[in-house]
Scaffold this motif. Sequence first.
Motif, mmCIF file in Angstrom:
data_model
loop_
_atom_site.group_PDB
_atom_site.id
_atom_site.type_symbol
_atom_site.label_atom_id
_atom_site.label_comp_id
_atom_site.label_asym_id
_atom_site.label_seq_id
_atom_site.Cartn_x
_atom_site.Cartn_y
_atom_site.Cartn_z
ATOM 1 N N SER A 30 0.836 -1.190 0.000
ATOM 2 C CA SER A 30 0.000 0.000 0.000
ATOM 3 C C SER A 30 0.877 1.249 0.000
ATOM 4 O O SER A 30 1.988 1.246 0.542
ATOM 5 C CB SER A 30 -0.914 0.000 1.226
ATOM 6 O OG SER A 30 -1.605 1.223 1.350
ATOM 7 N N ASP A 31 0.359 2.333 -0.591
ATOM 8 C CA ASP A 31 1.075 3.602 -0.580
ATOM 9 C C ASP A 31 0.999 4.278 0.782
ATOM 10 O O ASP A 31 1.766 5.198 1.067
ATOM 11 C CB ASP A 31 0.504 4.541 -1.646
ATOM 12 C CG ASP A 31 0.734 4.018 -3.059
ATOM 13 O OD1 ASP A 31 1.712 3.281 -3.255
ATOM 14 O OD2 ASP A 31 -0.076 4.343 -3.949
ATOM 15 N N LEU A 32 0.058 3.844 1.619
ATOM 16 C CA LEU A 32 -0.160 4.461 2.917
ATOM 17 C C LEU A 32 0.427 3.607 4.041
ATOM 18 O O LEU A 32 0.170 2.406 4.114
ATOM 19 C CB LEU A 32 -1.656 4.664 3.162
ATOM 20 C CG LEU A 32 -2.045 5.314 4.499
ATOM 21 C CD1 LEU A 32 -1.499 6.729 4.582
ATOM 22 C CD2 LEU A 32 -3.557 5.301 4.674
ATOM 23 N N TYR A 60 2.138 8.879 3.100
ATOM 24 C CA TYR A 60 1.521 8.497 1.830
ATOM 25 C C TYR A 60 2.560 8.718 0.728
ATOM 26 O O TYR A 60 2.874 9.849 0.375
ATOM 27 C CB TYR A 60 0.264 9.315 1.563
ATOM 28 C CG TYR A 60 -0.485 8.879 0.320
ATOM 29 C CD1 TYR A 60 -1.161 7.659 0.277
ATOM 30 C CD2 TYR A 60 -0.524 9.692 -0.812
ATOM 31 C CE1 TYR A 60 -1.845 7.258 -0.849
ATOM 32 C CE2 TYR A 60 -1.210 9.293 -1.945
ATOM 33 C CZ TYR A 60 -1.865 8.070 -1.957
ATOM 34 O OH TYR A 60 -2.546 7.671 -3.085
ATOM 35 N N ASP A 61 3.126 7.641 0.238
ATOM 36 C CA ASP A 61 4.278 7.694 -0.670
ATOM 37 C C ASP A 61 3.899 7.103 -2.021
ATOM 38 O O ASP A 61 3.541 5.928 -2.117
ATOM 39 C CB ASP A 61 5.449 6.929 -0.059
ATOM 40 C CG ASP A 61 6.762 7.227 -0.754
ATOM 41 O OD1 ASP A 61 6.753 7.997 -1.738
ATOM 42 O OD2 ASP A 61 7.798 6.690 -0.324
ATOM 43 N N THR A 62 3.965 7.937 -3.070
ATOM 44 C CA THR A 62 3.696 7.483 -4.430
ATOM 45 C C THR A 62 4.925 7.732 -5.294
ATOM 46 O O THR A 62 5.947 8.226 -4.821
ATOM 47 C CB THR A 62 2.480 8.222 -5.019
ATOM 48 O OG1 THR A 62 2.799 9.621 -5.169
ATOM 49 C CG2 THR A 62 1.269 8.100 -4.099
ATOM 50 N N THR A 63 4.830 7.412 -6.557
ATOM 51 C CA THR A 63 5.970 7.589 -7.455
ATOM 52 C C THR A 63 6.310 9.062 -7.672
ATOM 53 O O THR A 63 7.454 9.395 -7.970
ATOM 54 C CB THR A 63 5.682 6.937 -8.812
ATOM 55 O OG1 THR A 63 4.463 7.484 -9.351
ATOM 56 C CG2 THR A 63 5.517 5.424 -8.658
ATOM 57 N N GLN A 64 5.336 9.951 -7.504
ATOM 58 C CA GLN A 64 5.554 11.369 -7.793
ATOM 59 C C GLN A 64 5.676 12.233 -6.541
ATOM 60 O O GLN A 64 6.410 13.232 -6.532
ATOM 61 C CB GLN A 64 4.408 11.900 -8.658
ATOM 62 C CG GLN A 64 4.719 13.228 -9.349
ATOM 63 C CD GLN A 64 5.805 13.101 -10.405
ATOM 64 O OE1 GLN A 64 5.853 12.115 -11.147
ATOM 65 N NE2 GLN A 64 6.687 14.088 -10.471
#
Length: 247
Positions: A30-32, A60-64
């Motif tokens: 998960s991103d969270l 909260y970690d995403t590619t961008q």
Amino acid sequence: MLKTVFIVFGLLCSPAAFALVPPDYQEPPSDLTAEIEAGFQLNTGNTESSSFNGRTKLVYDTTQTRQEGTVKAYFAADNEKTTAEKYDLQLQSNYKISGGYFFGRGDFTWDQFGSYTRISTVSGGYGFDAVSTSKTNLSLEIGPGYRYNLPIATDDAPIPEANKDLILRTAAKFEMKLQEYTSLNADLTAETGEDNNTLTLDMSYKNTLFQDWAFKIGVNVKYTEVVPEGSKQTDTITTFNLLYTFQ
């Protein structure tokens, strides 16, 4: 009827049924990520007491982008009165680019017994990973900011005047996985201003007990060059916490 029950039971126990959910199946990452911890604390410096503390961290970690928020609460009391009451709020937003990231950050502190009862710092700048391996990560950040400090009331200044200062914030964030179940984190932050300078070291050692539970020892040391009369320049908080991670 009994024959029908045996047929259904046989289908559920068949290899085809188990193939739908493999034994080693895991939920997709998960991103969270969330961390919740609480435990015992030992204060020295402007406040000397022992009691409990709590901390909640959301990432909260995403590619961008990467969004991070941390809330800390410290409370202590002796037989007569409250001796420590402090709340910290830290927010940071990163926008990732090739080779690094741009960030915006806010640090807010409410400390009833500290040398400064209200501290607000807003900063922004650039950061990058100086070291990034499977076990070690070192991130460096630098950028300008603005700081608001409200000193504690004293006999000489019963109604203190807030200090407002432009600052340069530099930070180093270090993470190392010592073994499979142990890790070390250390954040060093310096705020340099015309009227005051601060240096903060936040260290923690985490040992996973089982699954998502871990035991964590933390030390937070903050040095403030200019403090109100009667206050100490260095504040230290040592914590012994039980931590749970949601992923």
